[in-house]
Design an enzyme around this catalytic site. Structure first.
Site, PDB file in Angstrom:
ATOM      1  N   LYS A 192      36.893  48.019  36.716  1.00  0.00           N
ATOM      2  CA  LYS A 192      36.914  46.553  36.702  1.00  0.00           C
ATOM      3  C   LYS A 192      35.936  46.026  37.746  1.00  0.00           C
ATOM      4  O   LYS A 192      35.774  46.630  38.815  1.00  0.00           O
ATOM      5  CB  LYS A 192      38.344  46.082  36.992  1.00  0.00           C
ATOM      6  CG  LYS A 192      38.606  44.598  36.753  1.00  0.00           C
ATOM      7  CD  LYS A 192      40.097  44.285  36.977  1.00  0.00           C
ATOM      8  CE  LYS A 192      40.391  42.794  36.805  1.00  0.00           C
ATOM      9  NZ  LYS A 192      41.821  42.490  36.996  1.00  0.00           N
TER      10      LYS A 192
ATOM     11  N   SER B  82      43.834  39.570  33.718  1.00  0.00           N
ATOM     12  CA  SER B  82      42.411  39.449  33.968  1.00  0.00           C
ATOM     13  C   SER B  82      41.638  40.748  33.696  1.00  0.00           C
ATOM     14  O   SER B  82      40.412  40.717  33.621  1.00  0.00           O
ATOM     15  CB  SER B  82      42.197  39.024  35.419  1.00  0.00           C
ATOM     16  OG  SER B  82      42.681  40.014  36.304  1.00  0.00           O
TER      17      SER B  82
ATOM     18  N   SER C 264      47.991  41.235  35.316  1.00  0.00           N
ATOM     19  CA  SER C 264      46.605  41.404  34.872  1.00  0.00           C
ATOM     20  C   SER C 264      46.247  42.773  34.315  1.00  0.00           C
ATOM     21  O   SER C 264      45.184  42.945  33.735  1.00  0.00           O
ATOM     22  CB  SER C 264      45.645  41.071  36.018  1.00  0.00           C
ATOM     23  OG  SER C 264      45.536  39.686  36.166  1.00  0.00           O
TER      24      SER C 264
END
Lengths: 487, 479
Positions: free
Chosen positions: A68, A143, A167
């Site tokens: 990420k 996210s 997330s």
């Protein structure tokens, strides 16, 4: 796709036996990255020059993975999907990423996300929207949108995520894969861009519980740079997966799972909760006790507000380092005030700025007692309520979200909804309030789209929680599933 | 003197210079001329960094809190003080926020005046925080040096309990020496390690408090004194003129050039720092056994040394006071004693010669070439009569000037007294042979001629003859 739909152990065995090389795996993964990028816009950076590594006895050696974009990766662009850091190349590695690198794992891309993790849609990053590989009109949730999208699309067996509210675990559900957020402090947060420090967790998205255990076994450990990390050298998650849950006790919350609690439920919600009930019956059939428990509706409905208050407050302070002064492009202006103002005004998206305003308001001296301190007290009440459940039960099992992935259209980051719906949509935040180990596994389909089941246990009990998830996973057929575009 | 009752409270910031690393990062905590060298990603607030408190810094703070008789909390934690400024890389400073638990809460310290009287200074709190980066403002640009960012900073806040500039400075000087004695800091204002915020108010009597005016970032004790006296004067004049309402609760700064304080901002515009507890540092439990252990490591403090110098070594109160003021001076003195120099002798040399020299040359006593070992050689030579005390002073100056060993200089300069009987005897004989008429006069009763002969011998030996020996031999030969 030849290899990237496989799990870590299978890939390791193929590598060890010489049936495939690390180079071939990486080439395939990079090729797939470009395909998924074209279709779903999952990445900020694809590392076309990623190099193979030596295959050792380490299960992760030679195998590609994704990270990420809010993990600090030395020498590699790390933007947090924000314009404020669109050219930021860090000079140090996040501890957990470094551990994987040292194990011989090969990062092939940096995945897109909601800006600095502040969003649950995967639509707010500076490189655009991440589309759900099952249905391109739907979102991945966020996210960790890019990571979920890539793992579900079979780009590699795993990608790193971070989880402040849900997330990792929400996108995993929307994409039909596994998302695991361990106990707070099991994995060092050093080098993870801070959003709300008391709620932030590192974690992983995979297609099986075993892969999640293998990856986190490598990422975890006490780090002198993160004082909230703890020594877990006596824990081996992978070795704890025996599938034996005969004497385990689970529970679910009536107020969240009973369809009668919702006015005018959508067709998707009805099916979602029916599917959940079916899965509970399935688990019960295996001999595991699953009880229905009741929790004060007021408390459940306060969870989302508490989350907004605490996360926005910490975020507004945590992101005050982004001024363009000590790093980042300097803003225009003749005074430092103007430069900082322009940098922040132009760099952050309106959604984030809205959160900063909320956080700033809450932290004002005259508002702290009413909002910040009260929210901390309610956080404690929620955590104590869950801890009380853990005196009787090994874990709480709940449906994730209010159905399958939402549509991208009309799905902006809205912080207020019908209270009961919102409680169902946001209950995973409890895992962050308490730092509880929490894992989402694929739990079936609604209208051909995946939905998830979440299992959350008590702190430091990761091995038990993962083993329960492992056993439930094996009762169903969704392990290692790859997204099939249904529309 | 103002006819009004003056009340002063003081906040003293002292940079901790004696930890190896910074307060929350592994960067070196050393004085470094090279800008932005003692820096890592944590000091500059790069994305993803986390703070890890320095245990030694915490220990030092506990030591200081103990000396101040403050309450030490059961748990230690930090708060974020949020504000934007280019010298604050994270956008917040890690600090402690009274009245919530600081490392030292309440407490007091007794201070001695020169006339022997004492007064008590009430402590509000001692807190441990991190320093900001250092900024230098040039004509149309500013530069930032992050070496200082994250250095431990001790902030000591008194209650409004002081009433004049002299007492305030005595208090500050004593606190500075405690920081030195405890090994927390060099507490050197020349290196910018000390900064004070001075709060002054005046009122009609001790039962009421006036409007508090704060003057920030005063960086020397002499300036603190000037600020206090200036503010008393300024506020008194306004009050005299019936304009006391013009004295506002505000923040001012000291303007060295004009010798005045200048308004910065009103308290009405005070910044809301939005304090909240730093979530990345779990509360540190302060075990009582740890505090006990730390207490045991507290060394002899300045007043204890002073009492020892007076009662055990027989030094004067005045001399003792000078010796203890700076730890380095006192350490130099103690080293002299260890080497065997007489206390009084050592004190005299230090006070009359060394302090003058370092003051004039802007040097530190532990940096000068004349170490206690070299001073010992000089005092020994004087004591044994190898050189005269006048020569001792010359030698002192030459050692400092040439930076050469005392023995070498004594040899090169031909300083050693002639203490060889036969050598002196032959010179005395020479003098007597050259002065038959004076011998005559001496023998006829002019006894003062004896001194004349001594003088002649000293002249011939350029003062190097041991006068006692000269006298003995003269007496012998003149019999």
């Amino acid at each position: 796709m030849k290899y990237m739909n496989l799990g870590i152990e299978e890939l390791h065995n193929l590598l060890k036996s010489g049936k495939v090389t690390s180079k071939e795996l990486i080439e395939e993964s990079i090729k797939l990255s470009h395909e998924v990028q074209d279709k779903c816009n999952a990445f900020v950076t694809i590392l076309d020059d990623a190099k193979e590594t030596e295959v050792t006895d380490n299960l992760l050696s030679g195998i590609p993975f994704g990270v990420k974009d809010n993990y600090s990766t030395k020498g590699i662009l790390s933007t947090g999907s924000s314009n404020t850091l669109k050219d930021y190349v860090p000079f140090f590695d996040a501890t957990s990423y470094k551990k994987l690198k040292d194990a011989g794992a090969v990062m092939v891309n940096k995945t897109a996300m909601d800006e600095f993790g502040m969003g649950g849609t995967g639509t707010t990053g500076h490189t655009g929207v991440q589309k759900n590989p099952w249905d391109l009109t739907r979102m991945c949730a966020g996210s960790s949108s890019g990571s979920a999208c890539a793992v579900a699309s079979g780009v590699y067996p795993y990608a790193l995520g971070s989880d402040t509210g849900d997330s990792i675990r929400k996108p995993a559900a929307y994409c039909g894969i596994v998302g695991y957020k361990p106990t707070y402090g099991l994995i060092s947060r050093y080098g993870l861009f801070a959003f709300a420090s008391s709620l932030d967790h590192c974690g992983v998205l995979t297609r099986s519980v075993k892969d999640a255990a293998i990856v986190v076994d490598e990422m975890k450990g006490k780090d002198e740079k993160d004082l909230t990390s703890w020594d877990s050298s006596n824990i081996s998650l992978k070795d704890s997966l025996n599938g034996d849950i005969k004497n385990k006790k689970l529970c679910y919350v009536k107020e969240l799972c009973n369809i009668d609690n919702y006015d005018n439920p959508s067709e998707e919600l009805v099916k979602h909760l029916e599917n959940f009930k079916d899965k509970i019956e399935l688990i019960k059939k295996s001999g595991v006790v699953v009880d229905e428990v009741s929790i004060d509706r007021k408390l459940l409905n306060a969870i989302a507000s508490v989350y907004v208050i605490l996360s926005c407050s910490e975020a507004t302070s945590n992101l005050s380092n982004l001024t363009g002064i000590s790093f980042g492009p300097r803003g225009e202006g003749s005074t430092w005030e103007e430069q900082v103002k322009n940098y922040r005004t132009n760099g952050f998206s309106p959604l984030i700025k809205r959160r900063f305003v909320i956080g700033s308001y809450i932290l004002q001296k005259e508002n702290q007692d009413r909002y910040f301190i009260n929210a901390q007290k309610v956080r404690r009440l929620v955590v104590d309520t869950w801890k009380k459940l853990y005196e009787t039960y090994d874990a709480v099992i709940l449906p994730v979200g209010v159905g399958p992935a939402k549509h991208i259209d009309g799905s902006l980051d809205q912080l207020s909804k019908d209270d009961n719906i919102q409680a169902l949509d946001e209950h995973l935040q409890v895992g962050n309030f308490g730092g509880f180990p929490s894992i989402t596994i694929p739990g079936g389909f609604v209208n051909d789209l995946p939905v998830g089941l979440n299992i959350t246990g008590k702190c430091y009990d990761d091995a038990n929680v993962l083993n329960i998830a492992y056993a439930i996973e094996s009762m169903m057929d969704y392990k290692n599933q790859i997204a099939k575009e249904v529309k | 003197m103002s006819k009004y009752f003056v009340t002063i409270g003081i906040e003293m910031h002292c940079e901790g210079s004696k930890t190896n690393s910074k307060m929350f990062s592994p960067s070196k905590n050393t004085y470094n001329d090279l800008s932005n060298d003692n820096v890592c990603e944590i000091d500059m607030g790069f994305p993803g960094v986390l703070p890890a408190p320095n245990k030694k810094g915490v220990e030092q703070a506990i030591k200081m809190a103990t000396v101040l008789h403050s309450n030490i909390p059961k748990y230690m934690y930090w708060e974020r003080k949020n504000y934007y400024y280019p010298d604050l890389p994270k956008g917040y400073q890690l600090t402690q926020n009274p009245p919530y638990d600081c490392i030292g809460n309440g407490g007091y310290i007794d201070i001695e005046r020169e006339d022997g009287s004492t007064f008590r200074v009430e402590i509000d709190n001692l807190h441990l925080e991190e320093d900001s980066a250092q900024m230098e403002h040039l004509y149309n640009t500013s530069i930032i040096n992050y070496n200082r960012a994250g250095v431990p900073l001790f902030e000591l806040v008194t209650k409004p309990c002081l009433h004049n500039a002299d007492d305030t400075v005595l208090y500050l000087e004593y606190i500075r020496s405690i920081y030195q004695y405890l090994g927390i800091s060099d507490a050197d204002s020349k290196k910018g390690q000390i900064r004070c915020d001075v709060n002054v108010s005046i009122s009609d009597d001790e039962n009421s408090l006036g409007t508090k005016v704060e003057t920030k970032n005063v960086n020397s004790f002499s300036a603190v004194k000037d600020v206090i006296n200036y503010e008393i004067e300024r506020q008194s004049t306004l009050k005299d003129q019936g304009r006391y309402n013009e004295v506002e609760q505000e923040t001012r700064r000291w303007d060295e050039e004009t010798g005045t304080t200048v308004r910065m901002r009103s308290k009405v515009d005070a910044i809301d720092y939005k304090y909240f507890v730093e979530p990345n540092i779990p509360k540190i439990k302060i075990e009582e056994s740890w505090v006990e252990e730390i207490k045991k490591s507290i060394p002899e403090l300045p007043y204890e040394r002073k009492d020892k110098y007076i009662s055990k070594l027989g030094l004067s109160d005045y001399d003792s006071r000078i010796l203890i003021k700076e730890k380095k001076t006192s350490d130099y003195f103690e080293k002299c004693l260890e080497l065997g120099i007489e206390p009084k002798t050592a004190a005299n040399w230090i006070i009359s010669m060394i302090l003058g020299y370092i003051y004039k040359e802007f040097k530190e006593i532990d940096e000068i070439f004349l170490t206690p070992e070299r001073l010992y050689k000089i005092t020994e030579a004087v004591k044994k009569g190898t050189i005269s005390s006048k020569q001792g002073k010359e030698l002192f100056n030459l050692v400092l000037e040439k930076e050469e060993e005392p023995e070498k200089i004594m040899k090169d300069e031909g300083m050693e007294q002639i203490s060889d009987d036969s050598a002196i005897k032959s010179i005395v004989e020479e003098v007597l042979n050259e002065n038959p008429s004076q011998i005559e006069a001496y023998k006829n009763g002019r006894t003062n001629m004896f001194d004349y002969f001594v003088g002649q011998v000293m002249k011939k030996t350029r003062g190097q003859a041991n006068p006692t020996l000269v006298k003995e031999i003269l007496t012998e030969l003149l019999k």
